[in-house]
Design a protein around this motif. Structure first.
Motif, PDB file in Angstrom:
ATOM      1  N   UNK A  48       5.960  -2.657   0.705  1.00  0.00           N
ATOM      2  CA  UNK A  48       4.580  -2.212   0.488  1.00  0.00           C
ATOM      3  C   UNK A  48       3.644  -2.949   1.442  1.00  0.00           C
ATOM      4  N   UNK A 103       3.799  -1.546   4.895  1.00  0.00           N
ATOM      5  CA  UNK A 103       3.178  -0.238   5.063  1.00  0.00           C
ATOM      6  C   UNK A 103       1.666  -0.296   4.952  1.00  0.00           C
ATOM      7  N   UNK A 104       1.110  -1.377   4.395  1.00  0.00           N
ATOM      8  CA  UNK A 104      -0.326  -1.362   4.135  1.00  0.00           C
ATOM      9  C   UNK A 104      -1.090  -2.501   4.795  1.00  0.00           C
ATOM     10  N   UNK A 105      -0.405  -3.429   5.461  1.00  0.00           N
ATOM     11  CA  UNK A 105      -1.121  -4.556   6.052  1.00  0.00           C
ATOM     12  C   UNK A 105      -2.048  -4.060   7.170  1.00  0.00           C
ATOM     13  N   UNK A 106      -3.161  -4.769   7.352  1.00  0.00           N
ATOM     14  CA  UNK A 106      -4.115  -4.376   8.386  1.00  0.00           C
ATOM     15  C   UNK A 106      -3.594  -4.876   9.737  1.00  0.00           C
ATOM     16  N   UNK A 107      -3.231  -3.977  10.664  1.00  0.00           N
ATOM     17  CA  UNK A 107      -2.556  -4.417  11.892  1.00  0.00           C
ATOM     18  C   UNK A 107      -3.261  -5.536  12.657  1.00  0.00           C
ATOM     19  N   UNK A 142      -2.523   0.236  17.775  1.00  0.00           N
ATOM     20  CA  UNK A 142      -3.433  -0.832  17.359  1.00  0.00           C
ATOM     21  C   UNK A 142      -2.907  -2.186  17.814  1.00  0.00           C
ATOM     22  N   UNK A 150      -3.181   6.105   2.723  1.00  0.00           N
ATOM     23  CA  UNK A 150      -2.873   4.746   3.179  1.00  0.00           C
ATOM     24  C   UNK A 150      -3.218   4.605   4.655  1.00  0.00           C
ATOM     25  N   UNK A 195      -6.389   2.367   6.604  1.00  0.00           N
ATOM     26  CA  UNK A 195      -6.135   1.432   7.707  1.00  0.00           C
ATOM     27  C   UNK A 195      -6.859   1.908   8.968  1.00  0.00           C
ATOM     28  N   UNK A 235     -10.559   1.281   8.678  1.00  0.00           N
ATOM     29  CA  UNK A 235     -10.815  -0.151   8.789  1.00  0.00           C
ATOM     30  C   UNK A 235     -10.710  -0.600  10.244  1.00  0.00           C
ATOM     31  N   UNK A 264      -8.586  -4.166   2.349  1.00  0.00           N
ATOM     32  CA  UNK A 264      -7.860  -3.074   3.011  1.00  0.00           C
ATOM     33  C   UNK A 264      -6.475  -2.914   2.413  1.00  0.00           C
ATOM     34  N   UNK A 265      -5.728  -4.028   2.369  1.00  0.00           N
ATOM     35  CA  UNK A 265      -4.332  -3.937   1.956  1.00  0.00           C
ATOM     36  C   UNK A 265      -4.212  -3.545   0.489  1.00  0.00           C
ATOM     37  N   UNK A 313      -5.170   0.198   0.180  1.00  0.00           N
ATOM     38  CA  UNK A 313      -4.110   1.025   0.753  1.00  0.00           C
ATOM     39  C   UNK A 313      -2.858   0.961  -0.112  1.00  0.00           C
ATOM     40  N   UNK A 314      -2.528  -0.248  -0.598  1.00  0.00           N
ATOM     41  CA  UNK A 314      -1.329  -0.404  -1.415  1.00  0.00           C
ATOM     42  C   UNK A 314      -1.454   0.368  -2.722  1.00  0.00           C
ATOM     43  N   UNK A 321      -0.585   3.827  -1.885  1.00  0.00           N
ATOM     44  CA  UNK A 321       0.821   3.886  -1.486  1.00  0.00           C
ATOM     45  C   UNK A 321       1.722   3.797  -2.712  1.00  0.00           C
ATOM     46  N   UNK A 322       1.374   2.870  -3.630  1.00  0.00           N
ATOM     47  CA  UNK A 322       2.189   2.700  -4.835  1.00  0.00           C
ATOM     48  C   UNK A 322       2.169   3.968  -5.678  1.00  0.00           C
TER      49      UNK A 322
END
Lengths: 412, 312
Positions: A155, A158-162, A352, B225, B229, B232, B278-279, B282-283, B286-287
């Motif tokens: 998770x 897939x969701x971390x801010x690049x 990115x 998701x 990102x 952001x 953000x995370x 988004x999570x 996603x979840x």
């Protein structure tokens, strides 16, 4: 009674009376499909860009003359269908047009594209392999602490801010990388390394990408061999050993220092860590394995209820053998097919990371072009990304057909 | 076999899925964060615009950036603005992006996917080729191209989300929903409906759409998701619009540490709130997305085979 078809035999196909291997027939069909898809993509992108970029932008390229003068110079005053026909005609001959700022687009892209293509292609393959292996663990160890940790990692990936990931990599890899150089007796300053090196960065990057790819492919082959002969330790050591071999090969070829520098650049004249293409590769893998992980997990969980799993267990196979030899292989095919839908997310992540790390790749060309609304350059980058995507798709389809005899038969 | 009707069973599965529950809890948290902004302005921050304004607020009493304190619950950034105020405002625009992207992608994929699955032949050919082609275009790049040079009023959070959702919806989402639609069309109840003389409208509205809703929802959640990102990132680079978003908070935190080249500690309360915002958001989507996929996709072996054939 009809005997069932022998699926192990490689099927062949007839093309104009000659028998050819299935790969040829398959590729011929898929290539035709690829050309049509690419044409639709280019048309959509062309009209999208022309439609949405405001027309008054051309005034910023007007040298002395007015806006109308600039528009006329770029041919923007002509009707859209005419421009479209001209652009597509140019593409057929490999002509990407001219940047509004002067130089031909193909020249600007030729300098930047190899880095991006190498990094993305190798990164996508490694991300797939990592995600697939972790997906097995997550599915099989469901409900245990290890399974949960792997899922959380997925998770986060897939969701971390690049840009934040880039920040973490650049900041916290610095000390270890500097220490590593000292330990190996290499100069810490990148400028010294490249001054004394007979190689160009692009050549070394090619070698690094090739050896990483070779390590992954060899790792997969060794794993398959180890599973067949029930050598657990070998299966476990397959990837680390091959990775070590790849790194050793790089050092043996005399590009060890350069390769380390491509992973993390320590250049005291510019910002630290920037311009490191292999770090981009690492970023791409970290950003995209999570998507594959969850696809693989769903695939495995679907397969786990099948009768063949029951019979494999009844036969007395170990859990690992049931998972890797029976379930994972079947789960691989839908995972591969679905993973293509993650392509745009993958590409966006790479763009990115590449941009944030200030690597001279397609991202910086694209972003510079968008900032000044240089349409031909934007289009040029999108053309290359489209080609990259289609190439990856063909490779995926070929792999699926190789793994799944039914697909092969359907194709030929 | 359970005696309950399938919809109730599915609903129970949805409610008892831990991933969906976790995602919903995070979304609830963001709902509270958004609601907190006007509430705080009406109570704690009442009449203190100079201190708490998210754009021009400044506290003369302390050195900035300052760590969390009683006056500034999440601290202040390097320009002296209250992070709590910025964070609650940023949450609103990010959620707006998410909702717009989910609606756009869901609507597009549902309409095109069901039409292609129902009509087959040339409609299917057109839709499939189009979605195959649109998968090649990253929605982030599309949003950037459209958004550059447009002011925040005409191209704000909702428009960013809508464009992202549209591009994502035309590409991956439509491909996935169409593949699921082919499975539904092969089910016996569709054939039975045809036998008793059901027309296109009936089949689509009673059989196809209800079955495709969850698949479109899964795709919409996963698309969202990416939209969060992407927004952001554009906000981080101040590339599109100039509003205060999570990306801007990350930017504030990062530039501060870069400017002083590590001489001072990173203002984690700025960087952390931005990146966690953000995370987490988004999570959450996603979840919910992968949770829905578990409930509606797994154990449908027949379905998956057709999907792999249709997508590959």
């Amino acid at each position: 009674m009809r005997s069932p078809p022998d699926l192990r035999r490689r099927p062949t196909s007839d093309i104009q009376g000659r028998r050819v291997p299935w790969v040829v027939a398959f590729l011929a069909r898929r290539l035709a499909w690829a050309v049509i898809t690419l044409a639709i993509y280019l048309t959509a992108v062309f009209f999208f860009v022309q439609w949405w970029v405001p027309i008054d932008f051309s005034s910023q390229f007007a040298l002395g003359g007015g806006q109308a003068d600039a528009a006329a110079r770029f041919g923007l005053d002509r009707p859209l269908p005419e421009r479209y026909a001209e652009y597509m005609g140019g593409l057929l001959t490999g002509d990407l047009g001219q940047s509004f700022s002067g130089p031909p687009v193909s020249e600007m892209i030729a300098d930047a594209a190899p880095v991006t293509i190498l990094v993305f292609a190798v990164g996508a393959v490694i991300a797939y392999v990592v995600g697939e292996l972790l997906g097995r663990v997550a599915a099989w160890r469901r409900g245990t602490a290890l399974g949960s940790v792997v899922s959380v990692l997925g998770v986060v990936s897939a969701t971390v801010f690049p840009p934040f990931l880039v920040f973490l990599l650049v900041r916290y890899l610095r000390q270890p990388m500097v220490s590593l150089r000292r330990f190996l007796g290499l100069p810490t300053d990148s400028l010294v390394i490249w001054r004394d090196s007979p190689f160009e960065p692009s050549e070394v990057l090619g070698l690094v990408a090739l050896s990483l790819l070779a390590a992954v492919v060899a790792g997969l082959l060794v794993r398959a061999y180890a599973h067949r002969h029930r050598l657990r330790w070998l299966a476990f050591a397959a990837f680390p050993a091959n990775l070590a071999a790849a790194v050793g090969a790089l050092f043996a070829a005399g590009v060890g220092a350069e390769a380390i520098d491509l992973l993390y650049r320590v250049d005291y004249t510019t910002s630290i860590g920037s311009g490191s293409p292999v770090l981009v590769l690492l970023g791409v893998v970290l950003l995209s394995f999570g998507q594959v992980l969850f696809m693989m997990r769903v695939g495995i969980e679907d397969e786990s209820d099948e009768y063949y799993v029951l019979s494999a267990r009844a036969k007395g196979l170990t859990e690992r053998e049931v998972r890797d030899v029976h379930v994972a292989r079947n789960a691989l095919i839908p995972t591969l097919a679905a993973s293509f839908l993650a392509l745009p997310t993958l590409l966006a992540g790479m763009v990115i990371v590449e941009f944030e790390l200030e690597v001279d790749g397609l991202s910086s060309v694209f972003f510079d072009a968008v900032e000044v609304q240089d349409i031909p350059v934007m289009m040029g980058v999108l053309v290359v990304l489209g080609l990259l995507g289609i190439g990856l798709r063909l490779a995926t389809d070929l792999t699926i057909a190789h793994l799944d005899p039914r697909q092969r038969r359907a194709a030929v | 076999m359970s005696s309950r009707p399938p919809s109730t069973r599915r609903w129970r599965q949805v409610r008892s899925n831990p991933k969906i529950a976790m995602g919903a809890a995070i979304l609830l948290f963001f709902g509270l964060v958004i609601a907190a902004n006007p509430l705080l302005w009406a109570t704690v921050w009442k009449g203190q615009e100079r201190l708490y304004d998210p754009v021009i607020g400044y506290d003369h009493m302390i050195v900035h950036p300052s760590a969390p304190s009683a006056t500034h619950w999440l601290g202040t950034d390097s320009l002296g603005r209250d992070v709590t105020s910025m964070f609650t405002l940023a949450a609103r625009s990010s959620v707006a992006v998410a909702v717009a992207a989910a609606l756009a992608s869901g609507a597009v994929s549902l309409v095109l996917g069901s039409l292609a699955a129902y009509h087959r032949r040339w409609v299917d050919a057109v839709v499939t080729h189009m979605s195959d082609a649109m998968v090649l275009l990253p929605a982030l790049l599309a949003v950037w191209i459209v958004g550059v040079g447009r002011p925040d009023e005409t191209f704000g959070a909702v428009q960013v989300g809508a464009v992202f959702g549209l591009v994502y919806g035309l590409g991956p989402a439509t491909a996935a929903v169409r593949a699921a639609g082919l499975v539904v069309m092969a089910k016996p109840f569709v054939e039975a409906a045809r036998l008793v003389g059901a027309g296109g409208y009936w089949t689509m509205s009673r059989h196809l759409l209800p079955h495709l809703m969850p698949h479109a929802a899964v795709q919409a959640m996963i698309g969202v998701t990416g939209a969060i990102v992407a927004e952001a990132f554009l906000n981080f680079r101040s590339a599109v619009g100039g509003g205060i978003g999570f990306g801007y908070l990350v930017y504030e935190g990062l530039t501060w540490q870069e400017m002083l080249a590590g001489l001072r500690d990173i203002p984690w309360w700025v960087l952390g709130t931005g990146t966690l915002g953000i995370t987490l958001l988004a999570a959450a989507f996603y979840l919910v997305g992968i949770g829905l996929r578990e409930v509606f996709d797994s154990r449908a072996v027949q379905q998956r085979r057709v999907v792999s054939r249709a997508v590959g």
